[in-house]
Enzyme design. Structure first.
Site, PDB file in Angstrom:
ATOM      1  N   GLU A  91       1.084  -0.884   0.373  1.00  0.00           N
ATOM      2  CA  GLU A  91      -0.222   0.154  -0.007  1.00  0.00           C
ATOM      3  C   GLU A  91       0.867   0.927  -0.232  1.00  0.00           C
ATOM      4  O   GLU A  91       0.337   1.931  -0.662  1.00  0.00           O
ATOM      5  CB  GLU A  91      -0.914  -0.377   1.360  1.00  0.00           C
ATOM      6  CG  GLU A  91      -1.742   1.048   0.754  1.00  0.00           C
ATOM      7  CD  GLU A  91      -3.125   1.105   2.255  1.00  0.00           C
ATOM      8  OE1 GLU A  91      -3.073  -0.080   2.887  1.00  0.00           O
ATOM      9  OE2 GLU A  91      -4.285   1.544   2.385  1.00  0.00           O
ATOM     10  N   HIS A 123       5.932 -27.205   2.560  1.00  0.00           N
ATOM     11  CA  HIS A 123       4.765 -28.272   1.716  1.00  0.00           C
ATOM     12  C   HIS A 123       3.614 -27.406   1.009  1.00  0.00           C
ATOM     13  O   HIS A 123       2.567 -27.978   0.585  1.00  0.00           O
ATOM     14  CB  HIS A 123       3.967 -29.130   3.327  1.00  0.00           C
ATOM     15  CG  HIS A 123       5.520 -29.731   3.883  1.00  0.00           C
ATOM     16  ND1 HIS A 123       5.733 -31.091   3.768  1.00  0.00           N
ATOM     17  CD2 HIS A 123       6.048 -29.134   4.870  1.00  0.00           C
ATOM     18  CE1 HIS A 123       6.607 -31.241   4.670  1.00  0.00           C
ATOM     19  NE2 HIS A 123       7.269 -30.420   6.123  1.00  0.00           N
ATOM     20  N   LYS A 183     -13.092   2.605  -3.188  1.00  0.00           N
ATOM     21  CA  LYS A 183     -14.257   2.773  -2.782  1.00  0.00           C
ATOM     22  C   LYS A 183     -15.388   3.885  -3.154  1.00  0.00           C
ATOM     23  O   LYS A 183     -15.960   3.839  -3.118  1.00  0.00           O
ATOM     24  CB  LYS A 183     -13.759   3.894  -1.189  1.00  0.00           C
ATOM     25  CG  LYS A 183     -12.600   3.508  -0.377  1.00  0.00           C
ATOM     26  CD  LYS A 183     -12.672   3.975   0.749  1.00  0.00           C
ATOM     27  CE  LYS A 183     -11.112   3.910   1.656  1.00  0.00           C
ATOM     28  NZ  LYS A 183     -10.953   4.600   2.976  1.00  0.00           N
TER      29      LYS A 183
HETATM   30  O1  PA5 Z   1      -3.429   2.453   5.477  1.00  0.00           O
HETATM   31  C1  PA5 Z   1      -4.240   3.118   5.103  1.00  0.00           C
HETATM   32  O2  PA5 Z   1      -4.151   3.852   4.929  1.00  0.00           O
HETATM   33  C2  PA5 Z   1      -5.935   2.131   4.671  1.00  0.00           C
HETATM   34  O3  PA5 Z   1      -5.198   0.628   5.128  1.00  0.00           O
HETATM   35  C3  PA5 Z   1      -6.171   3.052   5.983  1.00  0.00           C
HETATM   36  O4  PA5 Z   1      -6.137   2.312   7.532  1.00  0.00           O
HETATM   37  C4  PA5 Z   1      -7.776   1.788   5.503  1.00  0.00           C
HETATM   38  O5  PA5 Z   1      -8.777   2.317   3.932  1.00  0.00           O
HETATM   39  C5  PA5 Z   1      -9.049   1.787   6.802  1.00  0.00           C
HETATM   40  O6  PA5 Z   1      -8.648   3.499   7.173  1.00  0.00           O
HETATM   41  P1  PA5 Z   1      -9.170   4.084   8.368  1.00  0.00           P
HETATM   42  O7  PA5 Z   1      -8.886   3.694   9.931  1.00  0.00           O
HETATM   43  O8  PA5 Z   1      -9.665   5.597   7.701  1.00  0.00           O
HETATM   44  O9  PA5 Z   1     -11.229   3.081   8.836  1.00  0.00           O
END
Ligand code: PA5
Length: 515
Positions: free
Chosen positions: A315, A344, A448
């Site tokens: 990410e 395995h 989203k």
């Molecule tokens: O690393 C990130 O920014 C994302 O993985 C968020 O943690 C994830 O989308 C959840 O977001 P939020 O904490 O605003 O609900």
């Protein structure tokens, strides 16, 4: 493979019991020379980041996760307070819950936690619980998806113990649909057992977010702040990770100290394990992520490390554009599970198949806390585990596959803190080496929005269903949607009992009517 090479290249932090073995990565002196300008820039960049520069330009934010383990580094007193005050608040809260000063409204001690969050707001707590939560007095459950069947499965496990369950709704933005849905599903479940959800729930979120406002209106037991200068995937040492940890009775100070110790050592200009990792990634993938990273911890309790690193690395580094706006499609694919179990399974391909990866072994030197039996004359299970790690490392090398080996003495809050800090900084360095912003996630945001488009169409399609059966093309003409997208809405409505479907010879001939 030579002992001399190993011996000369092993990077050790004796004070931590930590070592990083890059001897099988074959990084040449000339590569280091070529990279020297980039390396200097990466050190400068991370210094600026730690000093409070806007290191996430796309979102106009500072990047402060390194301050969380040393608040004195925060660039001003306000930011420092944003770390120290919530820390005191959460310790006090956890102590009160654990001693029973804060109880469930029915008078019972909270014996369970239900963590509702996703991505960075779930993976950190999951990693920590798996690695360190074995002795915890509370049982932790998760809603980390909007899968209704998954939610039901978790609720079935909790059963009638919801009255003893403290829910923690975690969302930095406070507007993530999966988390909102999980919270509403949890609320409905508590209410179905005659329980007041708010009196069983705390929130961790940014001030003023939708979740914050909801928690205030409903009168949640507690609200912990989450600051916008901490990214989701680097939030495990903020309230996001520390509130669950403290409630699970895990030593949060030790975790923070371990991370701080690794931070200190990986700020150095030389003998820097995080920079060495970043360079190894660059070397192996030509700075373009051409090789995947397979993470193989040889310890069951670190099994989620690969999943956690998958998020942290992919990410952060998986980006379309660099900081100058050029299309670069950067990233490093990460996967893995645990050794020797994976030997395995997919390790067969690693050894003999397509050569598109490098491995990262995580070795935990101490086999177990107590005594071991002999499973063969003079040999224990732990000897086998070590044998498999060493054997796989050698076998991969023999077939031309490179690997990194990280060693820690045992799995404790201190060493887990070190590992997290090590990889966080390696990601920061690598991002600088390849000139990308590691701290935004435009692709996640796009996902989203795409779900929102589907939901808008779904509502229209549902409204267009009639008693008289009709096909997707006709409903698409009526709703203005794309025929295939409409068809997927219709099959979803049928599968969830909201429409009737009569199969034709092909999807375009299927007929749908109101249920
Ligand atoms: O690393 C990130 O920014 C994302 O993985 C968020 O943690 C994830 O989308 C959840 O977001 P939020 O904490 O605003 O609900």
């Amino acid at each position: 493979m030579s002992f001399e090479n190993y011996s000369q290249s092993l990077l050790r932090y004796p004070e931590l019991g930590f070592s990083l073995d890059l001897s099988l990565m074959e990084i040449s002196a000339s590569f280091r020379e070529e990279m020297s300008t980039k390396i200097t820039k990466a050190h400068t960049d991370i210094k600026a980041l730690e000093a409070g520069e806007i290191a996430n330009p796309d979102e106009g934010r500072m990047v402060g996760h390194y301050w969380l383990r040393n608040p004195d580094l925060a660039p001003n007193d306000q930011l420092k307070r944003e770390i120290t005050e919530p820390l005191a608040q959460l310790k006090d809260f956890a102590a009160k819950v654990l001693t029973g000063e804060i109880k469930a409204p029915g008078g019972s001690h909270f014996q369970n936690l239900l963590i509702i969050g996703i991505g960075g707001s779930a993976l950190g707590p999951q990693l920590i619980e798996e690695a360190l939560g074995a002795g915890s007095s509370v049982v932790t459950y998760y809603f980390d998806n909007t899968d209704p069947a998954g939610i039901d499965r978790t609720l079935e496990k909790i059963g009638t113990d919801l009255d003893k369950t403290l829910a923690l709704v975690i969302s930095k933005s406070g507007g993530t649909p999966e988390t909102r849905n999980g919270m509403l599903e949890a609320k409905a479940a508590y209410e179905s057992q005659g329980l007041d959800f708010a009196k069983h729930t705390a929130a961790i979120t940014g001030e003023g977010s939708k979740l914050y406002n909801f928690a205030k209106e409903e009168g949640f037991v507690e609200i912990f702040p989450m600051e916008d200068w901490v990214g989701g995937r680097t939030s495990v040492m903020s309230t996001v990770g520390l509130v669950p940890m403290a409630l699970q009775g895990i030593d949060i100070d030790e975790l923070i100290e371990g991370a701080a110790a690794m931070d200190e050592l990986t700020r150095q200009d030389s003998n820097n394990a995080a920079m060495e990792l970043a360079l190894a990634w660059y070397h192996e993938g030509n700075g373009r992520g051409e090789k995947d990273m397979v993470v193989l911890p040889y310890k069951d309790s670190l099994m989620l490390m690969s999943k956690y690193l998958q998020q942290l690395v992919m990410e952060s580094l998986g980006k379309e554009k660099d900081l100058d706006g050029r299309i670069v499609h950067q990233g490093i694919a990460v996967y893995g599970n645990k050794g020797s179990t994976d030997q395995h399974a997919y390790v067969q391909q690693l050894r003999d198949g397509v050569h598109n990866f490098f491995a990262t072994f995580i070795e935990v030197r101490k086999p177990r806390s107590g005594e071991s039996i002999e499973v063969e004359e003079g040999v224990t299970s732990g000897d086998f585990l070590q044998g498999f790690l060493r054997g796989t490392r050698a076998a991969l090398y023999e077939s031309g596959r490179r690997s990194i080996t990280i060693s820690i003495p045992e799995v404790t809050p201190y060493t887990v803190g070190q590992l997290i800090a090590l990889f966080e900084r390696a990601v920061s360095f690598y991002a600088s080496l390849v000139n990308i912003n590691a701290y935004h996630q435009p692709g996640v945001e796009a996902g989203k929005k795409a779900a929102g488009v589907f939901l808008d169409l779904l509502k229209k399609v549902k409204g267009a269903l009639a008693e008289e059966p009709t096909d997707a093309t006709a409903i698409a003409a009526q709703t203005g949607g794309d025929a295939e997208a409409v068809y997927h809405c219709l099959t979803h409505l049928a599968a969830s009992g909201q429409a009737r479907q009569v199969l034709g010879a092909s999807p375009s001939q299927d007929q749908f009517a109101k249920a």
